[in-house]
Design a protein around this motif. Sequence first.
Motif, mmCIF file in Angstrom:
data_model
loop_
_atom_site.group_PDB
_atom_site.id
_atom_site.type_symbol
_atom_site.label_atom_id
_atom_site.label_comp_id
_atom_site.label_asym_id
_atom_site.label_seq_id
_atom_site.Cartn_x
_atom_site.Cartn_y
_atom_site.Cartn_z
ATOM 1 N N VAL A 8 36.225 36.754 44.073
ATOM 2 C CA VAL A 8 34.814 36.742 44.135
ATOM 3 C C VAL A 8 34.177 38.105 44.501
ATOM 4 C CG1 VAL A 8 32.556 35.995 45.100
ATOM 5 C CG2 VAL A 8 34.190 34.347 43.895
ATOM 6 N N PHE A 38 36.457 40.552 40.471
ATOM 7 C CA PHE A 38 36.684 39.942 39.369
ATOM 8 C C PHE A 38 36.229 38.419 39.068
ATOM 9 C CE2 PHE A 38 40.366 42.646 40.879
ATOM 10 C CZ PHE A 38 40.443 43.536 40.020
ATOM 11 N N ASP A 39 36.131 38.358 37.677
ATOM 12 C CA ASP A 39 35.727 36.815 37.311
ATOM 13 C C ASP A 39 36.638 35.741 37.576
ATOM 14 O OD1 ASP A 39 33.093 38.119 36.294
ATOM 15 O OD2 ASP A 39 34.261 38.373 34.473
ATOM 16 N N GLU A 40 37.738 35.852 37.683
ATOM 17 C CA GLU A 40 39.008 34.935 38.086
ATOM 18 C C GLU A 40 40.044 35.508 39.109
ATOM 19 O OE1 GLU A 40 41.448 33.735 34.730
ATOM 20 O OE2 GLU A 40 41.487 35.816 34.163
ATOM 21 N N LYS A 58 30.645 29.301 46.291
ATOM 22 C CA LYS A 58 31.004 30.719 45.815
ATOM 23 C C LYS A 58 29.851 31.592 46.824
ATOM 24 C CE LYS A 58 33.409 30.152 42.247
ATOM 25 N NZ LYS A 58 34.525 30.858 41.917
#
Length: 86
Positions: A42, A45-47, A69
Amino acid sequence: MALLITDECINCDVCEPECPNDAIYMGAEIYEIDPNKCTECVGHFDEPQCVAICPVECIPLNPAWVESKEQLMAKYERLTAGQAPK
């Protein structure tokens, strides 16, 4: 949540250099993840990059380290405070 490397790890060395937070390190027998540094990518990157590249799929969420998150983003901000943008 932070991530966790299970004992299915084959020590292939591909995950460690992918971690933007330097949270992955060689433990006594297999690679391990420092939950104080893991943000599941987090902020970067997105993953999670280690999960995406792991050939044996041995990196699940760590049920002992539950984080939202928002908490992961706060950890990212804390870890990157004072660093030059990449």
